[in-house]
Scaffold this active site. Structure first.
Site, PDB file in Angstrom:
ATOM      1  N   ALA A   1       7.764   8.590  -6.501  1.00  0.00           N
ATOM      2  CA  ALA A   1       6.362   8.546  -6.092  1.00  0.00           C
ATOM      3  C   ALA A   1       5.470   8.997  -7.240  1.00  0.00           C
ATOM      4  O   ALA A   1       4.398   8.446  -7.475  1.00  0.00           O
ATOM      5  CB  ALA A   1       6.152   9.454  -4.877  1.00  0.00           C
TER       6      ALA A   1
ATOM      7  N   ALA B   1       0.832  -1.202   0.000  1.00  0.00           N
ATOM      8  CA  ALA B   1       0.000   0.000   0.000  1.00  0.00           C
ATOM      9  C   ALA B   1       0.868   1.254   0.000  1.00  0.00           C
ATOM     10  O   ALA B   1       0.639   2.204   0.728  1.00  0.00           O
ATOM     11  CB  ALA B   1      -0.953  -0.005   1.196  1.00  0.00           C
TER      12      ALA B   1
ATOM     13  N   GLU C   1      18.258  15.695   0.585  1.00  0.00           N
ATOM     14  CA  GLU C   1      17.088  16.134   1.364  1.00  0.00           C
ATOM     15  C   GLU C   1      17.305  15.853   2.853  1.00  0.00           C
ATOM     16  O   GLU C   1      16.924  16.655   3.709  1.00  0.00           O
ATOM     17  CB  GLU C   1      15.823  15.433   0.857  1.00  0.00           C
ATOM     18  CG  GLU C   1      15.413  15.904  -0.535  1.00  0.00           C
ATOM     19  CD  GLU C   1      13.937  15.666  -0.840  1.00  0.00           C
ATOM     20  OE1 GLU C   1      13.415  14.619  -0.426  1.00  0.00           O
ATOM     21  OE2 GLU C   1      13.320  16.541  -1.481  1.00  0.00           O
TER      22      GLU C   1
ATOM     23  N   TYR D   1       2.731   4.189  -2.698  1.00  0.00           N
ATOM     24  CA  TYR D   1       2.100   5.125  -3.645  1.00  0.00           C
ATOM     25  C   TYR D   1       1.380   4.386  -4.769  1.00  0.00           C
ATOM     26  O   TYR D   1       0.247   4.686  -5.103  1.00  0.00           O
ATOM     27  CB  TYR D   1       3.149   6.072  -4.240  1.00  0.00           C
ATOM     28  CG  TYR D   1       3.726   7.029  -3.243  1.00  0.00           C
ATOM     29  CD1 TYR D   1       2.981   8.117  -2.776  1.00  0.00           C
ATOM     30  CD2 TYR D   1       5.020   6.872  -2.751  1.00  0.00           C
ATOM     31  CE1 TYR D   1       3.512   9.009  -1.854  1.00  0.00           C
ATOM     32  CE2 TYR D   1       5.558   7.757  -1.826  1.00  0.00           C
ATOM     33  CZ  TYR D   1       4.805   8.821  -1.387  1.00  0.00           C
ATOM     34  OH  TYR D   1       5.324   9.693  -0.469  1.00  0.00           O
TER      35      TYR D   1
END
Lengths: 404, 404
Positions: B318, B11, B170, B13
Site C-alpha cells: 500500500a 480505486a 497477520e 490505494y
C-alpha cells in the site's frame, strides 16, 4: 433408613419446574433428588426461533441450571440418557448408570419428519441451542457467499420454511425482520431474497381464529413472505425441496436453506425404553404416571393428555409442561409421604403466536388480540416462565423488556 | 477545444490516491477525470485479514468513494473492467465502453495459486471485502456445526493457513485472538481447535530480521498456532490439504477451513490487454508509464519497480502504491501541461507486521521494534493511509484509536 431417591430426566420446562417445586416443598433431608440434563443449561424452547433467525442471541435464551436449583437439595448431573430400564429401576446414561426409586421422564421432543425423504440430511430443525445457532450461521454463510461467486446463485437467498404451525409462523416473523439486516450486512438487494412457507394443511395455524390467521398472513406477506398452502413437501434435496403440485405433478423449489418446522414427536427414548406410546408420547394416568408404572412420571412433550372438551390431545406446550411439573412435584411428595395423589388438569390461560419483535396474534383470558397488545402479552408470557422457574432475579437477568 | 480525459481504473490505494491528488493539483476545468471501480467503496486491503478473522467488522475496513472525491472534478463510475484496448484508446467494461486520452491502470492484485491443484476450488483467499466476510462466516459455521453432529468432526475446528508471509502471519495473529471468542460462543473446548500454518520456504516472513521473526513465532505459538515450515502444499481437497513430507511422501491434514495467503500476482486484465508482464506485473518506466504506451500509467500491484539497492522488485505494498499515486498525478498534469515527467522513487519508511490487536513486529525509521510499540506504530501507519487519501475527517471516521 435409606432416603428415597427421585431422578428427574431433562431440565426443560417440565423437569426443571418439578425440581424447583420439589426443593420448595420437601422437608430437609426428606428425599434425595438428582436432576439429569445433557447440557449444564436450560433453554427456552419457545424462544429458539429467535436465536435461529439471529434476532436474539442464543445466550439470551439459556441459563445455567445450577443458578436456579438449590444445590443443598438437588444434585445436578450432566449426562445423556440412553435408555430407561424400568424393571431394574435404573437409567442408562452415556456416562454410566443411575438407580432410582421414583423417576420423572421429561426428556422433551424431537423433530417429526413423517418419513419424508431427505429431511434428516438436508433440512434444519429448530430443536435446541446447537441447532438454532447453526441455522443462524448457515443463513449468514449463504448470504456472505452470494457476492463472492462470479455466477450468482439466487437460490442462496431463498429460505424455505416447512410448516405453518406455531413454530413455523413465529420463525417466519423473525426471519422477515432479520432479512433486511442481512441484506445490509452483505450488500444484497432485498428483492432478491425469498422466504417461502410450504404447508400441507389447507390453512396456516390450524385451530386459530380465522380473523387472526388472516391478520398474521397479511402481516407476514407484507414483509415479503410467500405462502404455499395446501402444498405437501415430497422430498428435501441438496439443492432445495420438491413439492406436490396438483394430482401427480411435482415442482422443485431451489433453496439454500430449508428449515423443517412442521411438527414434533416425543423423544425416541420413550419407545426404546418399552413404554407404550404414540409417536413418542405416552397417554399418562390422571396423576401423570405411566400406565403400569407406579414409580414413573412422564410429563411435558413425551406425555399425552386429552382435552376432554374436544376429545383430542392437548398440543405439547411449555405452559402445560410447567403446570405438569407443579402437579408432578406434589404427587411425588404425596407418594413418599403415603398421601393420595391428585389429578392433573390443564388450565390454558391463552395462546399467543409472535409475528416478530413487535407484532403477534393471540387469545388470552378469552379475548382475541393482535399487534402491539398481543406482542406485549407474548413477552409477559415469556417472562412468566422465567418467574415460575427461577423467580424475580431470573426475570431481571433473562427477561424481555423491549416492551412497546 | 475538447478537454483531455483521464480515466483511472480501480480505486485501491494507488488509483484513489491519483484521483485525490489530481483533484487537488488540477486547474478548474483543466481536465476531465473518470474514476472506475467495481464497488462504490474503497477498502483497506491491508486490514482485510482482520475482517476475515472476524476481529474487525468489514464496514470498518471500507468507505464510500464518493466521500473522498471532489465530485465537481472527478466523476465516479461503478463498473467492472473486462479489457483495455490500447490501440483504440478505450476500456471495455461489463457495462459499456469508455474512451480515454490518458489511462491509469491500478486494478490491484489477485491471489497466486502457483498452479497448485484444488486451491481455487477449496481454499479461501483474503482478496476483497466479499471474500473476507465469507471467510469469517465460513469459520463461524464450522464452529456452529461442530456440536450439532452426533459424530463430532474435530477437523471442523482446524484452520490451515497456507503461507507465512506478511498476510499469513497477520491473519494468524487475528485468528489466535478470535478463537477463544468463537469457543465461548459455540461451547467448544479450546484445546480441540487447531491453527496450522504451512510454509514452503525455510523461514516465516522472509527478509525480516531473525530476532523479530523468532519473537513473532514464539508469540503466535504461545497463542496456539502450529508452524509447519519448509513444508509445501501439494493439493487442496474437499477435506483439507495434502502436504509434502520428506522426499516422496505426502501427508493429509484434515481441515474445515483452508485459507491461502501465500502470495499475490498482478491482475489478469493486464495480460488480457496485451501488456508484457511477469505474473500480471508490468515493469514500468521510471515515470510509471507502460513501455511503449505514452498514455498509459500502471501503478500499484500491477506495476513492477526494481529496488536498485538489491536489484530485486519491491514487494507490492500500500505504501508504494500511494507514493506512486502521488507521482502519477503529477506526471499526468505534466503531460497535459507539456512539462517534463519525473521519475518515481520509492521511499520505504518502514514495515510493521501485526500479530493481533496489541502485538506486532517491525522496522520503522531504521529501528527494530516489537510488542506494544510496534503495534502502536502499525495503527499509526493504518491511520496515515486514511489521512493521505481522505484527510483528517476520514481518520476520525475510520481510524484505529484502540491505542495502548
Amino acid at each position: 433408613m435409606r432416603k428415597q431417591k427421585i431422578v428427574i430426566l431433562g431440565a426443560g420446562y417440565g423437569g426443571l419446574m418439578t425440581a424447583t417445586q420439589l426443593q420448595k416443598g420437601m422437608g430437609m433431608n426428606e428425599v434425595e433428588i438428582q436432576l439429569v440434563n445433557k447440557n449444564d443449561y436450560h433453554y427456552e424452547t419457545t424462544w429458539l426461533h429467535e436465536a435461529s433467525a439471529g434476532t436474539l442471541h442464543h445466550d439470551r435464551v439459556r441459563y445455567n441450571i445450577r443458578d436456579v436449583i438449590d444445590r443443598n437439595k438437588v444434585e445436578f448431573i450432566q449426562g445423556t440418557v440412553v435408555e430407561i430400564k424400568t424393571e431394574d429401576k435404573k437409567v442408562i446414561l452415556e456416562e454410566g448408570e443411575l438407580p432410582y426409586d421414583y423417576l420423572v421422564v421429561s426428556v422433551g421432543a424431537e423433530s417429526e419428519t413423517f418419513g419424508i425423504k431427505g429431511l434428516k440430511e438436508y433440512a434444519f430443525s429448530i430443536v435446541n441451542v446447537d441447532a438454532a445457532r447453526q441455522i443462524r450461521e448457515h443463513i449468514e454463510y449463504q448470504f456472505a457467499t452470494y457476492n463472492t461467486e462470479v455466477e450468482k446463485k439466487e437460490e442462496r437467498l431463498t429460505i424455505v420454511v416447512g410448516g405453518a404451525g406455531f413454530t413455523g409462523i413465529e420463525f417466519l416473523g423473525e426471519l422477515a425482520n432479520r432479512v433486511p439486516e442481512l441484506c445490509k450486512e452483505y450488500d444484497i438487494d432485498p428483492l432478491k431474497v425469498k422466504i417461502i412457507c410450504v404447508e400441507a394443511a389447507p390453512t396456516v395455524l390450524p385451530g386459530f381464529d380465522p380473523d387472526l390467521v388472516n391478520y398474521a398472513m397479511a402481516q407476514l406477506e407484507r414483509k415479503g413472505v410467500t405462502f404455499m398452502i395446501g402444498t405437501a413437501v415430497k422430498e428435501a434435496t441438496e439443492t432445495g425441496i420438491i413439492v406436490g403440485k396438483g394430482e401427480d405433478e411435482v415442482e422443485e423449489i431451489k433453496a439454500g436453506t430449508v428449515v423443517w418446522a412442521a411438527g414434533v414427536r416425543g423423544n425416541s427414548i420413550i419407545e426404546k425404553s418399552g413404554f407404550e406410546a404414540m409417536r413418542g408420547r405416552v397417554k399418562v394416568q390422571p396423576d401423570l404416571r405411566a400406565p403400569g408404572h407406579e414409580d414413573v412420571f412422564i410429563i411435558g412433550d413425551c406425555s399425552l393428555v386429552i382435552n376432554e372438551e374436544i376429545n383430542r390431545p392437548y398440543p405439547p406446550t411449555a405452559q402445560i409442561a410447567m403446570q405438569q411439573g407443579i402437579v408432578c412435584a406434589r404427587n411425588l411428595l404425596a407418594l413418599i409421604r403415603g398421601k393420595e395423589l391428585e389429578a392433573f388438569k390443564a388450565d390454558i390461560k391463552g395462546t399467543v403466536c409472535s409475528l416478530g419483535e413487535d407484532d403477534a396474534i393471540g387469545v388470552a383470558f378469552g379475548k382475541k388480540m393482535k399487534g402491539g397488545t398481543a406482542s406485549f402479552m407474548k413477552k409477559m408470557i415469556d417472562n412468566r416462565a422465567l418467574l415460575m422457574i427461577g423467580g424475580p432475579s431470573l426475570v431481571l437477568k433473562k427477561g424481555k423488556f423491549n416492551l412497546l
